[in-house]
Design an enzyme around this catalytic site. Structure first.
Site, PDB file in Angstrom:
ATOM      1  N   LYS A 279       0.845  -1.199   0.000  1.00  0.00           N
ATOM      2  CA  LYS A 279       0.000   0.000   0.000  1.00  0.00           C
ATOM      3  C   LYS A 279       0.879   1.247   0.000  1.00  0.00           C
ATOM      4  CE  LYS A 279      -4.052  -1.819   2.479  1.00  0.00           C
ATOM      5  NZ  LYS A 279      -5.046  -1.683   1.412  1.00  0.00           N
ATOM      6  N   ARG A 353     -10.380 -11.531   1.613  1.00  0.00           N
ATOM      7  CA  ARG A 353     -11.229 -12.569   1.019  1.00  0.00           C
ATOM      8  C   ARG A 353     -10.535 -13.935   1.056  1.00  0.00           C
ATOM      9  NH1 ARG A 353     -11.479  -9.244  -4.453  1.00  0.00           N
ATOM     10  NH2 ARG A 353     -11.536  -7.642  -2.856  1.00  0.00           N
TER      11      ARG A 353
HETATM   12  N1  BES Z   1      -8.204  -3.718   4.165  1.00  0.00           N
HETATM   13  C1  BES Z   1      -8.358  -3.304   2.820  1.00  0.00           C
HETATM   14  C2  BES Z   1      -9.645  -2.526   2.581  1.00  0.00           C
HETATM   15  C3  BES Z   1      -9.806  -1.212   3.292  1.00  0.00           C
HETATM   16  C4  BES Z   1      -9.638  -0.038   2.608  1.00  0.00           C
HETATM   17  C5  BES Z   1     -10.199  -1.157   4.610  1.00  0.00           C
HETATM   18  C6  BES Z   1      -9.832   1.176   3.241  1.00  0.00           C
HETATM   19  C7  BES Z   1     -10.385   0.050   5.251  1.00  0.00           C
HETATM   20  C8  BES Z   1     -10.201   1.219   4.548  1.00  0.00           C
HETATM   21  C9  BES Z   1      -8.368  -4.522   1.907  1.00  0.00           C
HETATM   22  O1  BES Z   1      -7.608  -5.596   2.313  1.00  0.00           O
HETATM   23  C10 BES Z   1      -7.800  -4.081   0.595  1.00  0.00           C
HETATM   24  O2  BES Z   1      -6.660  -3.758   0.563  1.00  0.00           O
HETATM   25  N2  BES Z   1      -8.631  -4.112  -0.439  1.00  0.00           N
HETATM   26  C11 BES Z   1      -8.220  -3.746  -1.735  1.00  0.00           C
HETATM   27  C12 BES Z   1      -8.828  -4.735  -2.705  1.00  0.00           C
HETATM   28  C13 BES Z   1      -8.307  -4.615  -4.108  1.00  0.00           C
HETATM   29  C14 BES Z   1      -6.842  -4.956  -4.179  1.00  0.00           C
HETATM   30  C15 BES Z   1      -9.115  -5.546  -4.984  1.00  0.00           C
HETATM   31  C16 BES Z   1      -8.716  -2.325  -2.022  1.00  0.00           C
HETATM   32  O3  BES Z   1      -9.810  -1.971  -1.569  1.00  0.00           O
HETATM   33  O4  BES Z   1      -7.998  -1.575  -2.653  1.00  0.00           O
HETATM   34 MG    MG Z   2      -5.608  -5.452   1.596  1.00  0.00          MG
END
Ligand code: BES
Ligand code: MG
Ligand code: ZN
Length: 468
Positions: A279, A353
């Site tokens: 990230k 997931r």
């Molecule tokens: N934990 C994150 C989602 C999230 C985003 C939680 C903002 C709280 C605040 C999750 O694991 C994630 O990183 N999701 C990705 C999915 C994508 C790679 C398909 C996302 O939302 O970017």
């Molecule tokens: Mg994630």
């Protein structure tokens, strides 16, 4: 904090801050502040009686005013709008505001319950008020220099002593709920250097010991390997801590063939770096809260068990962090899930997931009648609905509708998003059975749900709540 019920005809206790519902009747010159304060000490009562709408205080909903009296006591006017239109959510918000204000200014606070009746329901008012007070007093101060707030005691005053028993029951119930909400907040706020999967699992197991009729079990790494939980293990591969699947079961005192069994499943990522799909710095901070799904369903489970509700409830919490080292799972990896399906991991940041996939298969083996999972799963859900709403998706319209209805009853914002065959199709891989991100753009929240759906067995009614 002490929240007590007082049913004396007149409030004789030495108090300092008196709060009352304030409603403005009439318009312009005829505008009057209407207050119900018959039971306050005379000086406070007189002060309330002198209150007039002015340029400084119009007594509108959301407007609060603090009058200091020469006696050292003070009167606090809570603008709430028309009494007949009072809603639980207005009550929650204005009481919370009052308590936050009072907490740094007074050692005690008295409030008259009959001022705040919701419809005709005194018990509901007592519940909502207590819940709101306790949630407003929440303070995550563990890592700050010690500071004690002056507010020590809140008196909920009522002259309807015939309701004493039922009101006390509601207040105790509200305390149970609010304590669980605040415990959930503590878990979410704990930083990742304090709360890792192993500590989280230990803390939950220790916390639930005090509650009767609950069995606790923790599935660790060895057992996950034996059960073939390749998706969960892939997320954990770069972690310094063991993955933990906390499995709690509550059995009510009376079980018949009609007793329903509900499973609550939670995503418990104690930190989500994104893995090799790291990230950026703008979105990595805050990922200590990626275990909010697990904390939420645990809090709900604890309340259900402590109240002794007549349902069998299982609680399944999938805990790990998503970290990077030389063993961390690489994008393009193909792993095998507990249910035998192979998954191509194209994005290591779509890790929630993967954890839920194996936990879901394990959950279905417990043969629940209904499943709810809660997960901070996608930024896409935030993009679609904003931070104010959670998204609900699932495989059963009736089950979803029940959850939506109960959310509405509690003023919790929840909105349904659709899973359709095109989204299910989009999660199929060229090299494996499934891929963990969609091929095409858009619908991120629902595609996350469509992925998890592949791991729900026997068509058990399942609802997925994206709380990101
Ligand atoms: N934990 C994150 C989602 C999230 C985003 C939680 C903002 C709280 C605040 C999750 O694991 C994630 O990183 N999701 C990705 C999915 C994508 C790679 C398909 C996302 O939302 O970017
Ligand atoms: Mg994630
Ligand atoms: Zn995550």
């Amino acid at each position: 904090m002490q929240i007590v019920l007082n049913t004396d005809k007149k409030l004789k206790v030495e108090m300092h801050l008196f709060a009352a519902y304030c409603e403005v009747t009439g318009k312009d010159k005829n505008a009057k502040v209407k207050l119900n304060n018959a039971h306050w000490p005379s000086e406070v009562k007189n002060a309330f009686n002198k209150a007039k709408p002015s340029a400084y205080f119009e007594g509108k909903k959301g407007e609060h005013f603090h009058l200091h009296l020469p006696s050292g006591e003070s009167a606090y006017l809570i603008g709430m709008g028309e009494k007949e239109k009072l809603t639980a959510e207005t009550l929650r918000k204005e009481i919370a505001k009052t308590i936050r204000y009072a907490s740094s200014r007074s050692a005690d606070l008295a409030i008259h319950l009959e001022d705040f009746i919701l419809g005709k329901n005194l018990e509901k008012s007592a519940f909502v008020m207590t819940e709101s007070m306790m949630m407003a007093l929440y303070d995550f101060s563990k890592f700050k220099a010690a500071k004690t707030l002056p507010l020590k005691k809140i008196i909920i005053h009522t002259t309807k002593s015939e309701y004493k028993t039922s009101l006390l029951k509601e207040i105790e119930k509200a305390k149970l709920v609010a304590d669980a909400v605040n415990l959930c907040r503590d878990f979410v706020n704990l930083p990742p250097n304090e709360l890792n999967s192993e500590k989280f699992a230990k803390a939950v197991v220790k916390d639930i010991k005090a509650v009767k009729r609950v069995k606790a079990k923790v599935v660790g790494k060895r057992e996950m390997e034996k059960q073939g939980m390749g998706c969960f293990l892939a997320v954990n591969a770069g972690s310094a801590y063991e993955p933990q699947l906390v499995h709690l079961t509550y059995t009510p005192s009376k079980v018949t063939s009609k007793t329903k069994h509900v499973a609550l499943v939670g995503k418990g990522l104690t930190f989500d770096t994104g893995g090799y799909c790291l990230k950026p710095s703008t979105s990595i901070a805050g990922m200590k809260g990626d275990m909010a799904g697990a904390a939420t369903v645990y809090a709900a489970f604890k309340v259900i068990a402590a109240m002794g509700l007549p349902y069998k409830v299982s609680c399944l919490l999938g805990m790990t962090d998503n970290a990077i080292n030389s063993k961390a799972v690489m994008p393009d990896s193909i792993v095998k899930a507990r249910n035998g399906k192979t998954v191509e991991i194209l994005n290591t940041d779509a890790e929630g997931r993967l954890v839920l996939a194996d936990v879901m298969d394990y959950t279905c083996d417990q043969k629940p009648d209904f499943i709810i999972d809660a997960a901070t799963l996608t930024g896409a859900c935030v993009a679609a609905l904003g931070f104010e709403f959670s998204g609900i998706m699932g495989n059963n319209k009736v089950w979803n509708a029940k959850i939506l209805e109960s959310a509405r009853a509690q003023d919790e914002r929840l909105w349904e998003l659709p899973i359709v065959d095109e989204f299910r199709e989009d999660m199929k891989s060229n090299c494996a059975d499934l891929r963990n991100i969609g091929k095409n753009l858009g619908g991120g929240a629902q595609k996350g749900a469509a992925f998890i759906e592949y791991f729900v067995k026997n068509n058990i009614p399942w609802a997925h709540i994206d709380i990101a």
